[in-house]
Design a protein around this motif. Structure first.
Motif, PDB file in Angstrom:
ATOM      1  N   GLY A  25       0.801  -1.217   0.000  1.00  0.00           N
ATOM      2  CA  GLY A  25       0.000   0.000   0.000  1.00  0.00           C
ATOM      3  C   GLY A  25       0.832   1.264   0.000  1.00  0.00           C
ATOM      4  N   PHE A  26       1.916   1.280   0.785  1.00  0.00           N
ATOM      5  CA  PHE A  26       2.685   2.524   0.856  1.00  0.00           C
ATOM      6  C   PHE A  26       3.472   2.781  -0.420  1.00  0.00           C
ATOM      7  CE2 PHE A  26       5.796  -0.355   2.984  1.00  0.00           C
ATOM      8  CZ  PHE A  26       6.938  -0.080   2.255  1.00  0.00           C
ATOM      9  N   ASP A  27       3.942   1.706  -1.103  1.00  0.00           N
ATOM     10  CA  ASP A  27       4.659   2.012  -2.354  1.00  0.00           C
ATOM     11  C   ASP A  27       3.691   2.316  -3.499  1.00  0.00           C
ATOM     12  OD1 ASP A  27       4.178  -0.615  -3.612  1.00  0.00           O
ATOM     13  OD2 ASP A  27       5.650  -1.379  -2.197  1.00  0.00           O
ATOM     14  N   LEU A  28       2.490   1.732  -3.473  1.00  0.00           N
ATOM     15  CA  LEU A  28       1.468   2.185  -4.414  1.00  0.00           C
ATOM     16  C   LEU A  28       1.093   3.635  -4.129  1.00  0.00           C
ATOM     17  CD1 LEU A  28      -0.928  -0.915  -4.582  1.00  0.00           C
ATOM     18  CD2 LEU A  28       0.476  -0.024  -6.438  1.00  0.00           C
ATOM     19  N   GLY A  29       1.044   3.979  -2.849  1.00  0.00           N
ATOM     20  CA  GLY A  29       0.734   5.360  -2.472  1.00  0.00           C
ATOM     21  C   GLY A  29       1.775   6.344  -2.968  1.00  0.00           C
ATOM     22  N   ILE A  30       3.037   5.956  -2.908  1.00  0.00           N
ATOM     23  CA  ILE A  30       4.089   6.830  -3.430  1.00  0.00           C
ATOM     24  C   ILE A  30       3.921   7.012  -4.932  1.00  0.00           C
ATOM     25  CG2 ILE A  30       6.582   6.957  -3.867  1.00  0.00           C
ATOM     26  CD1 ILE A  30       6.958   5.694  -1.078  1.00  0.00           C
ATOM     27  N   ALA A  46      12.165   9.690  -3.504  1.00  0.00           N
ATOM     28  CA  ALA A  46      10.928   8.983  -3.168  1.00  0.00           C
ATOM     29  C   ALA A  46      10.973   7.545  -3.681  1.00  0.00           C
ATOM     30  CB  ALA A  46       9.724   9.719  -3.746  1.00  0.00           C
ATOM     31  N   MET A  47      11.440   7.374  -4.913  1.00  0.00           N
ATOM     32  CA  MET A  47      11.499   6.031  -5.488  1.00  0.00           C
ATOM     33  C   MET A  47      12.579   5.192  -4.823  1.00  0.00           C
ATOM     34  SD  MET A  47      11.509   4.903  -9.489  1.00  0.00           S
ATOM     35  CE  MET A  47       9.738   5.143  -9.639  1.00  0.00           C
ATOM     36  N   ASN A  48      13.705   5.783  -4.512  1.00  0.00           N
ATOM     37  CA  ASN A  48      14.774   5.037  -3.847  1.00  0.00           C
ATOM     38  C   ASN A  48      14.377   4.571  -2.455  1.00  0.00           C
ATOM     39  OD1 ASN A  48      16.896   4.871  -5.740  1.00  0.00           O
ATOM     40  ND2 ASN A  48      17.441   7.008  -5.386  1.00  0.00           N
ATOM     41  N   SER A  49      13.432   5.254  -1.821  1.00  0.00           N
ATOM     42  CA  SER A  49      13.010   4.856  -0.480  1.00  0.00           C
ATOM     43  C   SER A  49      12.265   3.530  -0.482  1.00  0.00           C
ATOM     44  CB  SER A  49      12.124   5.941   0.145  1.00  0.00           C
ATOM     45  OG  SER A  49      10.837   5.972  -0.443  1.00  0.00           O
ATOM     46  N   ILE A  50      11.701   3.135  -1.637  1.00  0.00           N
ATOM     47  CA  ILE A  50      10.989   1.859  -1.721  1.00  0.00           C
ATOM     48  C   ILE A  50      11.703   0.846  -2.600  1.00  0.00           C
ATOM     49  CG2 ILE A  50       8.722   2.860  -1.250  1.00  0.00           C
ATOM     50  CD1 ILE A  50       8.178   2.769  -4.269  1.00  0.00           C
ATOM     51  N   CYS A 176       3.150   9.141   4.596  1.00  0.00           N
ATOM     52  CA  CYS A 176       3.713   8.912   5.934  1.00  0.00           C
ATOM     53  C   CYS A 176       5.030   8.144   5.862  1.00  0.00           C
ATOM     54  CB  CYS A 176       2.702   8.166   6.802  1.00  0.00           C
ATOM     55  SG  CYS A 176       1.243   9.140   7.244  1.00  0.00           S
ATOM     56  N   TRP A 177       5.141   7.225   4.899  1.00  0.00           N
ATOM     57  CA  TRP A 177       6.413   6.531   4.690  1.00  0.00           C
ATOM     58  C   TRP A 177       7.510   7.521   4.314  1.00  0.00           C
ATOM     59  CZ3 TRP A 177       8.690   1.848   5.260  1.00  0.00           C
ATOM     60  CH2 TRP A 177       9.843   1.593   4.518  1.00  0.00           C
ATOM     61  N   LEU A 178       7.202   8.464   3.448  1.00  0.00           N
ATOM     62  CA  LEU A 178       8.206   9.433   3.022  1.00  0.00           C
ATOM     63  C   LEU A 178       8.586  10.373   4.157  1.00  0.00           C
ATOM     64  CD1 LEU A 178       6.913  10.299  -0.559  1.00  0.00           C
ATOM     65  CD2 LEU A 178       8.767   8.754   0.087  1.00  0.00           C
ATOM     66  N   ILE A 179       7.638  10.707   5.031  1.00  0.00           N
ATOM     67  CA  ILE A 179       7.977  11.509   6.215  1.00  0.00           C
ATOM     68  C   ILE A 179       9.025  10.781   7.042  1.00  0.00           C
ATOM     69  CG2 ILE A 179       7.090  12.382   8.419  1.00  0.00           C
ATOM     70  CD1 ILE A 179       4.421  12.870   7.003  1.00  0.00           C
ATOM     71  N   TRP A 180       8.861   9.484   7.171  1.00  0.00           N
ATOM     72  CA  TRP A 180       9.763   8.666   7.978  1.00  0.00           C
ATOM     73  C   TRP A 180      11.130   8.515   7.319  1.00  0.00           C
ATOM     74  CZ3 TRP A 180       8.546   2.811   9.195  1.00  0.00           C
ATOM     75  CH2 TRP A 180       9.506   2.315  10.069  1.00  0.00           C
ATOM     76  N   ARG A 181      11.155   8.296   6.005  1.00  0.00           N
ATOM     77  CA  ARG A 181      12.380   7.887   5.340  1.00  0.00           C
ATOM     78  C   ARG A 181      13.152   9.010   4.643  1.00  0.00           C
ATOM     79  NH1 ARG A 181      13.778   2.476   5.503  1.00  0.00           N
ATOM     80  NH2 ARG A 181      12.380   1.485   6.998  1.00  0.00           N
ATOM     81  N   LEU A 182      12.566  10.199   4.538  1.00  0.00           N
ATOM     82  CA  LEU A 182      13.250  11.301   3.879  1.00  0.00           C
ATOM     83  C   LEU A 182      13.412  12.469   4.839  1.00  0.00           C
ATOM     84  CD1 LEU A 182      11.467  11.273   0.386  1.00  0.00           C
ATOM     85  CD2 LEU A 182      13.535  10.045   1.090  1.00  0.00           C
ATOM     86  N   ASP A 183      14.136  13.476   4.384  1.00  0.00           N
ATOM     87  CA  ASP A 183      14.293  14.691   5.184  1.00  0.00           C
ATOM     88  C   ASP A 183      14.308  15.889   4.236  1.00  0.00           C
ATOM     89  OD1 ASP A 183      16.788  14.532   3.962  1.00  0.00           O
ATOM     90  OD2 ASP A 183      17.833  13.901   5.775  1.00  0.00           O
ATOM     91  N   ALA A 318      15.080  -7.454   5.537  1.00  0.00           N
ATOM     92  CA  ALA A 318      15.249  -6.439   4.497  1.00  0.00           C
ATOM     93  C   ALA A 318      14.924  -5.049   5.049  1.00  0.00           C
ATOM     94  CB  ALA A 318      14.354  -6.760   3.305  1.00  0.00           C
ATOM     95  N   TYR A 319      13.847  -4.934   5.817  1.00  0.00           N
ATOM     96  CA  TYR A 319      13.492  -3.627   6.380  1.00  0.00           C
ATOM     97  C   TYR A 319      14.523  -3.177   7.407  1.00  0.00           C
ATOM     98  CZ  TYR A 319       8.936  -3.285   4.132  1.00  0.00           C
ATOM     99  OH  TYR A 319       7.936  -3.151   3.209  1.00  0.00           O
ATOM    100  N   TRP A 320      15.138  -4.126   8.114  1.00  0.00           N
ATOM    101  CA  TRP A 320      16.155  -3.766   9.096  1.00  0.00           C
ATOM    102  C   TRP A 320      17.438  -3.280   8.403  1.00  0.00           C
ATOM    103  CZ3 TRP A 320      17.030  -2.431  13.887  1.00  0.00           C
ATOM    104  CH2 TRP A 320      18.318  -2.514  14.397  1.00  0.00           C
ATOM    105  N   VAL A 321      17.845  -3.977   7.362  1.00  0.00           N
ATOM    106  CA  VAL A 321      19.077  -3.604   6.660  1.00  0.00           C
ATOM    107  C   VAL A 321      18.945  -2.217   6.037  1.00  0.00           C
ATOM    108  CG1 VAL A 321      20.540  -4.165   4.669  1.00  0.00           C
ATOM    109  CG2 VAL A 321      19.792  -5.980   6.227  1.00  0.00           C
ATOM    110  N   PHE A 322      17.782  -1.914   5.458  1.00  0.00           N
ATOM    111  CA  PHE A 322      17.559  -0.616   4.797  1.00  0.00           C
ATOM    112  C   PHE A 322      16.679   0.278   5.665  1.00  0.00           C
ATOM    113  CE2 PHE A 322      18.268  -3.726   1.413  1.00  0.00           C
ATOM    114  CZ  PHE A 322      19.298  -3.117   0.712  1.00  0.00           C
ATOM    115  N   ARG A 323      17.079   0.403   6.930  1.00  0.00           N
ATOM    116  CA  ARG A 323      16.228   1.092   7.898  1.00  0.00           C
ATOM    117  C   ARG A 323      16.461   2.599   7.960  1.00  0.00           C
ATOM    118  NH1 ARG A 323      20.235  -1.712  10.284  1.00  0.00           N
ATOM    119  NH2 ARG A 323      21.616  -0.658  11.765  1.00  0.00           N
ATOM    120  N   GLY A 324      17.517   3.110   7.390  1.00  0.00           N
ATOM    121  CA  GLY A 324      17.840   4.536   7.541  1.00  0.00           C
ATOM    122  C   GLY A 324      17.090   5.411   6.568  1.00  0.00           C
ATOM    123  N   LYS A 325      17.340   6.705   6.690  1.00  0.00           N
ATOM    124  CA  LYS A 325      16.779   7.663   5.755  1.00  0.00           C
ATOM    125  C   LYS A 325      17.547   7.620   4.437  1.00  0.00           C
ATOM    126  CE  LYS A 325      14.766  11.072   8.921  1.00  0.00           C
ATOM    127  NZ  LYS A 325      13.393  10.973   8.359  1.00  0.00           N
TER     128      LYS A 325
END
Length: 332
Positions: A25-30, A46-50, A176-183, A318-325
């Protein structure tokens, strides 16, 4: 005490569908929000975050669809003919989105086209999924254990409402995903989009809930008469509280808006499940009517007991390895 495997399988399928809705859902939302970001850095980040997750997220769609076919074959045989145009549109949207995701990096000359294709595929997939849900909730005509409706029974004002609601909800998850993963500026843009999406999602959830009460008499009886209303009242109350917390978190939170948005989806799924239970194909086909033989359920349960922990494990890893912004250079 005997264990009802049919009920266990109903919850396994529900978990698979919820996992897909949340994760894809969140990557479809992006994708839905993609045109709102400036070409170049904004869209690239935005695309690199997913990028590490989007294709793995669709594993849960296979689990949900395959599990429905294996555990509830009658439901599968009824639901698919009733929604073939929507299923075809959804799959084409997902395929086109996947192609656009890869080609926008390799075909810079036509990147604007692939950006629009990414948005279009995401929008079509999200709208189709919401309309499938609406077609199921409004009821499917069944005669002699087979679909007996027309090719376009799924197309009603109610299914359009559920489709638009799903698009708004996915946009909320994506923002909301982008708020978390971007700055930076891109994050601030995502905060503004999250506020708009939150308002739209809350309004459409309320509209669908009210429509449900008028849609079928058994839905109204379940939500408006005692004693069921006492058991179900916490769902809309909790939904309102989570919506308030989400609105407050969007302005200042980092990861918290995403978790509150997930909470809204979880409560929405719980409400819809309570509305149709124990039917798997409203209004008359229950989970026991549609269930596979007991031996088949046992055999498949062994497979799920092995594979589902593996899927959950590699997804969590996978989510743990790529957990940063995601920085401006495009790396986590």
């Amino acid at each position: 005490m005997s264990v009802d495997l049919t009920v266990i399988w109903a919850f396994i399928i529900a978990f698979g569908i919820l996992a897909y809705v949340v994760m894809d859902g969140f990557d479809l939302g992006i994708g839905i929000l993609f045109p709102q970001f400036q070409p170049g850095e904004g869209r690239n980040r935005a695309m690199n975050s997913i990028a590490p997750f989007w294709d793995g997220n669709e594993t849960w769609l296979v689990l949900g669809g395959g599990g429905l076919f294996a555990a509830f074959p009658l439901a599968y045989a009824i639901i698919l003919p009733a929604t073939y145009p929507l299923i075809i549109a959804m799959l084409l949207g997902l395929v086109f989105r996947g192609v656009a995701f890869e080609y926008r990096w390799r075909d810079e000359k036509h990147r604007p086209f692939w950006d629009m294709a990414f948005m279009g595929g995401s929008l079509v997939a999200a709208m189709s999924q919401g309309m499938v849900l609406g077609a199921l909730l409004q009821g499917i005509t069944v005669v002699d254990r087979a679909y007996a409706g027309s090719w376009f029974d799924w197309f009603t004002p109610y299914t359009l409402l559920t489709g638009v609601g799903t698009v708004a909800g996915y946009a909320l998850l994506g923002a909301c995903w982008l708020i978390w993963r971007l700055d930076g500026d891109v994050q601030q843009k995502a905060r503004g989009l999250a506020k708009k999406s939150a308002l739209a999602t809350a309004a459409l959830m309320g509209a669908v809930s009210l429509y449900n009460v008028a849609l079928r008499p058994e839905y109204a009886e379940r939500w408006l008469t005692a004693p069921e209303v006492y058991w179900l009242a916490p769902v809309p109350i909790a939904t309102g509280l989570v919506a308030i917390l989400l609105w407050r978190a969007i302005g200042r939170g980092e990861s918290s808006p995403f978790w509150y948005a997930l909470g809204l989806f979880l409560l929405g799924m719980a409400g819809l499940g309570a509305t149709i239970w124990p039917n798997v194909v409203p209004p008359d086909v229950t989970i026991w009517d549609a269930a596979a033989p007991h031996r088949s359920q046992v055999f498949m349960l062994v497979g799920v007991a092995i594979t589902m922990p593996l899927i959950v494990g590699y997804t969590a890893w996978a989510y743990w390895v790529f957990r940063g912004k995601v920085g401006k250079e495009g790396y986590h």
